[in-house]
Every structure is written in structure tokens, then in C-alpha cells.
Write an enzyme that holds these catalytic residues in place. Structure first.
Site, PDB file in Angstrom:
ATOM      1  N   GLY A 251     -53.665  65.125 143.672  1.00 53.69           N
ATOM      2  CA  GLY A 251     -54.500  63.937 143.465  1.00 53.69           C
ATOM      3  C   GLY A 251     -54.781  63.279 144.801  1.00 53.69           C
ATOM      4  N   LYS A 697     -35.872  56.532 150.015  1.00 52.69           N
ATOM      5  CA  LYS A 697     -37.141  55.886 150.340  1.00 52.69           C
ATOM      6  C   LYS A 697     -38.276  56.897 150.168  1.00 52.69           C
ATOM      7  CE  LYS A 697     -35.855  54.326 154.448  1.00 52.69           C
ATOM      8  NZ  LYS A 697     -35.695  53.558 155.706  1.00 52.69           N
ATOM      9  N   GLY A 698     -39.496  56.376 150.162  1.00 51.27           N
ATOM     10  CA  GLY A 698     -40.665  57.220 149.923  1.00 51.27           C
ATOM     11  C   GLY A 698     -40.860  58.260 151.008  1.00 51.27           C
ATOM     12  N   GLU A 701     -45.927  60.404 151.662  1.00 49.37           N
ATOM     13  CA  GLU A 701     -46.994  60.158 152.629  1.00 49.37           C
ATOM     14  C   GLU A 701     -46.458  59.966 154.041  1.00 49.37           C
ATOM     15  OE1 GLU A 701     -48.105  56.982 150.055  1.00 49.37           O
ATOM     16  OE2 GLU A 701     -50.127  57.755 149.821  1.00 49.37           O
TER      17      GLU A 701
HETATM   18 MO1  MOS Z   1     -51.522  57.871 147.091  1.00 44.07          MO
HETATM   19  S1  MOS Z   1     -53.149  57.673 148.287  1.00 44.07           S
HETATM   20  O1  MOS Z   1     -51.121  56.289 146.751  1.00 44.07           O
HETATM   21  O2  MOS Z   1     -51.898  58.893 145.858  1.00 44.07           O
END
Ligand code: MOS
Length: 740
Positions: A251, A697-698, A701
Site C-alpha cells: 500500500g 518502536k516503528g 518507514e
Molecule cells: Mo504509510 S505512508 O503511513 O502507509
């Protein structure tokens, strides 16, 4: 049945993941959905079968700006297989999406705002008939002059309303600080429009039951909020809509919100009383789903002679359609990356008639750090300080704007460890000084950082009478590994091997999960599963007549007081709990982000200017790593995006009408395997007690953030050519290459 809610207001100290015995957390386990995917048994949105299914095909505006006067549909309706053509102007929705949190307004498309905007749908017995029919629909319109460029209209920028970070931030006096600084950089970086280019095109299959309830099989990242958007667009109550999104073929932001084919399929299905399947073509995905905004970024850095930053400026212009609030928040990490008392970080939106811009792969950092980390490299060179050293000198002890501590921050450790692993000390700081045959060799680095966020999320965990577990939430797995890590979390807490945990995702009939976006998926949905599993664990302890703290769960057994009892004997008719996590004060009390350092070796062909990435190392620190394999894959994917942003990715708009010229994967260049060398990824051990009970943590990205800047910094080291206009295509390099 019990319900547990945690509001993340403070540090969460003792994680069950540290004291449990199953020992599956962190392990590099294969994806549990892998076999289904590679054998074609994972069902995607366009693959749900219905006996009486029909096919929808979108008709789009053949102009960039203006008013629709009407349609001629008779010829299309007379074609074989065509059932109907819907041209209802008031009910289509523009694919507005703002991180999935705000409802999309219902918008008619009488006024067309961008080339290729969906304006009608043809419904037919076959996909081919629908597509052929769409070609026979005549759109009558009056064209108006539109705005298709923005760099000539920067003075028309509007101050945005929303955003996570303040869109306009000022601290101290940057102009004075720049004037007083010993060394300065003041340059403009530009980045082009980009498209998420997920492998699976946007697709929806819509069906209605006799009571006016809609089920939409869609390819969506955040079913819980997509359901609200869809209900809103169609004028339905939320409980009349069910979204199913069990498998999503990527996505990258473009499926956070609904896109036009979903509303069109729903309306079409309602109109003819049969299921309608609408799959976008690749060209439609490029033309009519969200793009990443093109950007114009002025960076100002001022420093003392010994490298201490005194001025940090990041002023950005982005584009979007009239009325859209989303802006690419390029300055998001500039707020907290480096020290410096005088700061100015601003964002303005210039209105264009280009397809709506929205979130894509680390909105903000992904392109903001292309500029900031390029500027840091330029400053380091002017100062005569190693670029790693410059970053370490300016690694602040507390957030330089909010004056709050970082939850955890291992930027300097990542820089040091990464430099060692990469062999940074062998770099020659003089540009153009290393040559191997026809290749100029260069080395570059950049910091990585991605803000860590928590999103409200709910999950249900059940222990079945046979002693296995079921996890249910509308959370999605968009290729990231969610199925697997949620099985690991539940398995760890309930003492079950992961093949005894059945994870059911992507259905809004389940408790509303966080959805996949903003790198919050694992932390948020994982915490809801953690809380529910912990509650079930307490029910097991009760059945064992011991306190949960005195009980060990492992391999399907509850062990306490020299007793070892199978969970199947304790489960009775079954146990069940739901867990909900909500963001709270913790995110105000600390600045939360994941960090890293990228190192890149490029070869630039001295004759053609072709750039090859030859070697790569990144060291990251992102809290607890839940699955070493899926986390690594996330980072490798992110770095690959970064290399694409640096070298090839660029949507080109025709300046006469905004039409996207390179609207397929042959002409819009994302890196392929042959472009990417082995990407070495190392994780530093870390636990973040402020982030969530998982202490993770993430990471989704993090890999892209900063990566592209390491490439252009390496290109500079190889050639002496500074690239500030991304991507670094060879035409931008040729002129400046050293003489052969
Ligand atoms: Mo991400 S750009 O929040 O799928």
C-alpha cells in the site's frame, strides 16, 4: 470475557515479553502467511468469487481542469455485455485521505480538478466488455486554465491547518544566527511527485444484502477508518458497512484511505443489484490514487567553526488540490534531529491541478531528510569536519524545541557502529579521488530517523477448549509481517508455539485495529494483542488457582507449584478477552523516534554518469525487534525505496494539463533486483519503555528515511557533483564529471 484498556500515559516498565518462557519473540521466524501467498491461496480483493459477479471500469476526465457538461452513454450501453453506465455526478468521492483519521467529504466531480479524475463507471458482464464500454463513453466538458506547475508560484503558498507537528515553527532568530555563523549552508532541494507503486493495484468487490448493508472486499491498509470513510461517502451508517481486507499486496500509503474505485463499485453494485468488481489498471493507479507531493525545500544551516549548529532552517513548499488539508510534513524530523537554538521550520501548500497528494512511505522524513541530510554533508565539508562527527557534535541531550527527553535515542551509537561495520575510515574525503577503471567510487552516509507513533487499537484473543489461541482484529498485513508478529506476541504470552495461534486479520467484523500506516502497526496492534493475551493469561492462572506471576506458560502447558497442566484442561468452554491501547501523555512527555545510520558506496561511470549502488550498510535502533527476519525485510524494503528516490523515482506531469506522462512501471522507475546490492542491516539492542508494553518502536518507514541522501552524498564524494534536484539521473551528472 474481560476487557482491558491501557492509555499510554507513562513509562511501562515490566514487559511480559521479557519474563515469559516460550521464547519466540524476536526470533527470525518465517511468515505464517507465506505458504498461502506463494501457493496462490491468499485471497486478494479482486479474487473473491461470486456467481453473479459483474465488472466495473472507471471512466475518467480527459482534461486537467474544468466543468463536465454531460455524458453520451448510449453507444456504450448498446455494446455487447454492457449492463449500465453510472454518471451520477454527486456521489463519487475524490480519494482524499489524511492518514486515515479524517472522514473524506463526499464530493461531486462536476468540477474536475485533475487529469484522469474518475467521473463515471461502466458495468458489464465481463472486464473486457466494461473496459471496451468505457472507451465509448463521451464526456462533454468545458476546460478552464489550471495550475500544473508550482515552483513559479511559491508566493501563493497557503499555511496548512493541521498536521502532527506544527506546520509553522519559529524559535530564536534564524536570520541573525545565519549572519553571525562562522560557516553556513543555504540551498534549495527539490523532489518530484512520486507514486506508491504497490504491486497489487487498487481493487474493490462490492456486494449488498437485502437489508441495505454493504460488504466491500478491498485492498486497504486501515479497514476501521476506511469503513467510516466509505459510510460517509455513501451516506450510510457505519454499522451498515463491512470491509474485508485479509491480504494486501502493498500500500505504501496509497491505501490508507479509500480510493475512487471503492465508492464507484459500491454504487454500481447497488444500482444493478449484483456484486461488482472494479480493479484499477496500472495507469489508473498512477493517474487517480494519491501521489507524494513534489517539494521545494530551502535548508539553512549555520554553525560555529567547531561545528556546533546555531541555526536550523527548513522551509518547504508542497502541492495539493484546492481544499485538501494534507501537506507533506518534510520538516517532521528536522524538529528534533539536531541541536541549534535558532530554528525555523515551515510548510506551505501551493494549489495545483495535479492528482491529490497524500501519505506515501514515510510522509515527511522520506523527502525531508533527502534535503536535511544532504545539507549536513555540505556543511561538514565546508567545516572540514567528518560528516559523522558533525552529527555527533549536534546530537542533543533533549529535544531542542520541546525541551523534553527522548524516550530512547541511539543515533550516535548507530553512527559509530555503522561506521565500523562499513569501514568508513577507509573513505577518501576528497571528491573524485578514487577511480577503478571507468568507475568513480564514492562513499556517503546519512542519519535515519522516523517518528514513533501509537494509534488506538483493539484486539480479541481467545483460548479454545482444545488449548489453541485465536487472535482477531481488523488490523492488516500489507506485506509487513503482521500475521507473524501477532502470533509471536500471543504465543509468547500464552505459552504456545506460533502454529497453535490462529491470527485473523483485515475484517471490520473483528475489533477495530490500528491498521497499517505511519509505522505504528506493530506497536499498536501488537499492544492490543499483548493486553488481551495478558488478560487470558490471568484467566488461566485463576483456573490453575495460582497468581499469574507464579505461573509459567510454555508449549501449551501451565506450570506452577510442581503441577504441569495442559491448557486444554484449563480452558473449559473457552476463555476470551479484548485489549485496547490508546495513545496518552507518554508521547508528550518524551520525543519518540527510531534512529539509524546509512552508509553507501556508489560507482559513477566516468563517461555516462550512470550510478550503481555497490555496497550498503545500515545500523538501526528501533526498540525491541519483534521478528528479526520481518524487521530486516522492512528495512531492506525501505532502503530500496530510498535508493529509488535518489536515482530514479519521478512522476512527470505534462505542464499543459497535469497529465502524468510516465504512468506505468515501464516508465516510472522503481529499483529492481539488479539495481540493489546486498543491503546489510544491523539492529542495536534497545528497549523503549515509553513506546508501549512491547518496548518496540516503528520500523516500517525507518529504512527509507535518510537513505537517499546517503546515495547523493556518495555521488558527491565520487564525482564532486552536488545533486539537490532529485532524482540524480545521469543528465544531471554528466556536465560536472571530472575530465576523463
Ligand atoms: Mo504509510 S505512508 O503511513 O502507509
Amino acid at each position: 470475557m474481560s476487557t482491558v484498556t491501557l492509555k499510554m500515559d507513562k513509562r511501562y516498565e515490566n514487559s511480559l515479553l521479557d519474563s515469559s518462557a516460550q521464547d519466540v519473540i524476536g526470533k527470525p521466524l518465517d511468515r505464517i502467511d507465506g505458504p498461502r501467498k506463494v501457493s496462490g491461496r491468499a485471497t486478494y480483493a479482486a479474487e473473491y468469487g461470486f456467481d453473479d459477479v459483474t465488472y466495473g471500469f472507471l471512466v475518467r476526465a480527459p482534461f486537467g481542469c474544468g466543468t463536465i457538461e454531460g455524458f453520451d452513454v448510449e453507444a456504450a450501453k448498446a455494446m455487447p455485455g454492457v449492463i449500465d453506465v453510472l454518471v451520477d455526478l454527486d456521489t463519487f468521492i475524490r480519494n482524499a485521505q489524511q492518514g486515515g483519521e479524517e472522514k473524506s467529504p463526499t464530493q461531486g466531480v462536476k468540477e474536475v480538478a485533475y487529469f484522469g479524475e474518475p467521473v463515471a463507471i461502466v458495468i458489464a458482464e465481463s472486464y473486457e466488455a466494461a473496459r471496451a464500454g468505457s472507451g465509448a463513453v463521451v464526456v462533454r466538458y468545458t476546460e478552464k486554465p489550471g495550475n500544473y506547475t508550482f515552483e513559479d508560484r511559491l508566493d501563493e503558498g497557503e499555511v496548512p491547518k493541521g498536521g502532527d507537528a506544527p506546520p509553522m515553527y519559529k524559535q530564536g532568530n534564524i536570520d541573525k544566527a545565519m549572519a553571525k555563523a562562522d560557516v553556513t549552508v543555504d540551498e534549495v532541494w527539490t523532489t518530484p511527485s512520486q507514486n506508491s507503486a504497490a504491486m497489487e493495484p487498487h481493487a474493490s468487490t462490492a456486494t449488498w444484502d437485502g437489508d441495505g448493508n454493504l460488504t466491500l472486499y478491498g485492498s486497504l491498509q486501515m479497514p476501521a477508518s476506511d469503513k467510516s470513510q466509505l459510510a460517509d461517502a455513501l451516506g450510510l451508517k457505519e454499522d451498515q458497512v463491512r470491509i474485508v481486507s485479509r491480504f494486501v499486496g502493498g500500500g505504501f500509503g496509497s491505501k490508507l484511505g479509500i480510493s475512487p474505485e471503492s465508492v464507484a463499485a459500491a454504487l454500481a453494485s447497488k444500482a444493478i443489484g449484483r456484486p461488482v468488481k472494479t480493479v484499477m489498471t496500472r495507469q489508473q493507479v498512477f493517474d487517480a490514487t494519491v501521489r507524494r507531493s513534489n517539494t521545494h525545500q530551502r535548508i539553512r544551516l549555520g554553525a560555529t567553526a567547531d561545528g556546533k549548529l546555531t541555526a536550523v532552517g527548513h522551509e518547504t513548499h508542497v502541492t495539493n488540490l484546492e481544499g485538501e488539508e494534507f501537506f507533506e510534513p518534510t520538516g517532521v524530523s528536522t524538529h528534533f534531529m539536531y541541536a541549534g537554538k535558532n530554528r525555523k521550520i515551515t510548510h506551505e501548500i501551493v494549489r495545483t491541478n495535479l492528482v491529490v497528494s497524500g501519505s506515501m512511505r514515510a510522509p515527511g522524513e522520506a523527502v525531508g531528510m533527502l534535503a536535511l541530510e544532504g545539507a549536513m554533508d555540505e556543511l561538514a565539508e565546508k567545516l572540514g569536519i567528518d560528516p559523522i562527527e558533525l552529527r555527533k557534535i549536534n546530537d542533543p541531550a533533549v529535544d531542542p524545541e520541546k525541551d523534553v527527553p527522548y524516550s530512547t535515542r541511539q543515533l550516535s551509537a548507530c553512527l559509530d557502529e555503522g561506521a565500523k561495520a562499513f569501514g568508513w575510515e577507509q573513505r577518501n574525503p576528497t571528491p573524485g579521488a578514487r577511480r577503478e577503471g571507468e568507475w568513480l567510487i564514492g562513499h556517503g552516509m546519512a542519519s535515519a530517523s522516523r517518528t514513533n507513533k501509537l494509534q488506538q487499537s483493539e484486539a480479541r484473543v481467545s483460548l479454545t477448549p482444545s488449548g489453541t489461541a485465536i487472535v482477531e482484529t481488523s488490523m492488516t498485513d500489507i506485506g509487513t509481517g503482521t500475521y507473524t508478529i501477532l502470533a509471536q506476541i500471543a504465543g509468547e504470552i500464552l505459552g504456545l508455539p506460533i502454529d497453535k495461534v490462529d491470527v485473523r486479520l483485515g475484517d471490520t467484523d473483528s475489533p477495530p485495529g490500528a491498521g497499517s500506516g505511519g509505522s505504528w502497526g506493530a506497536g499498536s496492534s501488537g499492544t492490543s494483542v499483548y493486553l488481551a493475551a495478558e488478560a487470558v493469561r490471568k484467566q488461566i492462572a485463576k483456573a490453575m488457582r495460582v497468581s499469574a506471576d507464579d505461573m509459567t506458560l510454555k508449549d501449551g502447558l501451565a506450570i506452577a507449584e510442581n503441577r504441569s497442566v495442559p491448557l486444554s484442561e484449563l480452558a473449559g468452554t473457552g476463555m476470551e478477552a479484548t485489549g485496547t491501547v490508546k495513545p496518552g501523555k507518554a508521547e508528550k512527555k518524551t520525543t519518540q523516534a527510531s534512529y539509524g545510520a546509512h552508509f553507501c558506496e556508489v560507482g559513477v561511470n566516468a563517461t555516462t554518469g550512470e550510478v550503481r549502488v555497490r555496497r550498503w550498510h545500515s545500523t538501526f535502533a528501533a526498540g525491541r525487534i519483534l521478528n528479526e527476519k520481518t524487521a530486516r525485510s522492512q528495512c531492506i524494503g525501505g532502503i530500496t525505496f530510498g535508493i529509488g528516490a535518489a536515482l530514479t523515482e519521478e512522476l512527470i506531469h505534462d505542464e499543459r494539463n497535469g497529465k502524468i506522462v510516465n504512468r506505468d512501471l515501464a516508465e516510472y522507475h522503481v529499483p529492481v533486483n539488479a539495481d540493489i546490492p546486498d543491503l546489510e542491516v544491523v539492529f542495536l539492542p534497545e528497549r523503549d519503555e515509553w513506546s508501549n508494553p512491547l518496548h518496540a518502536k516503528g520500523i516500517g518507514e525507518l529504512g527509507i528515511s535518510g537513505a537517499g541522501a546517503a546515495v547523493i552524498n556518495a555521488i558527491y564524494n565520487a564525482t564532486g557533483v552536488r545533486i539537490r534536484d532529485y532524482p540524480a539521473t545521469l543528465d544531471k551528472l554528466l556536465e560536472g564529471l571530472p575530465p576523463v
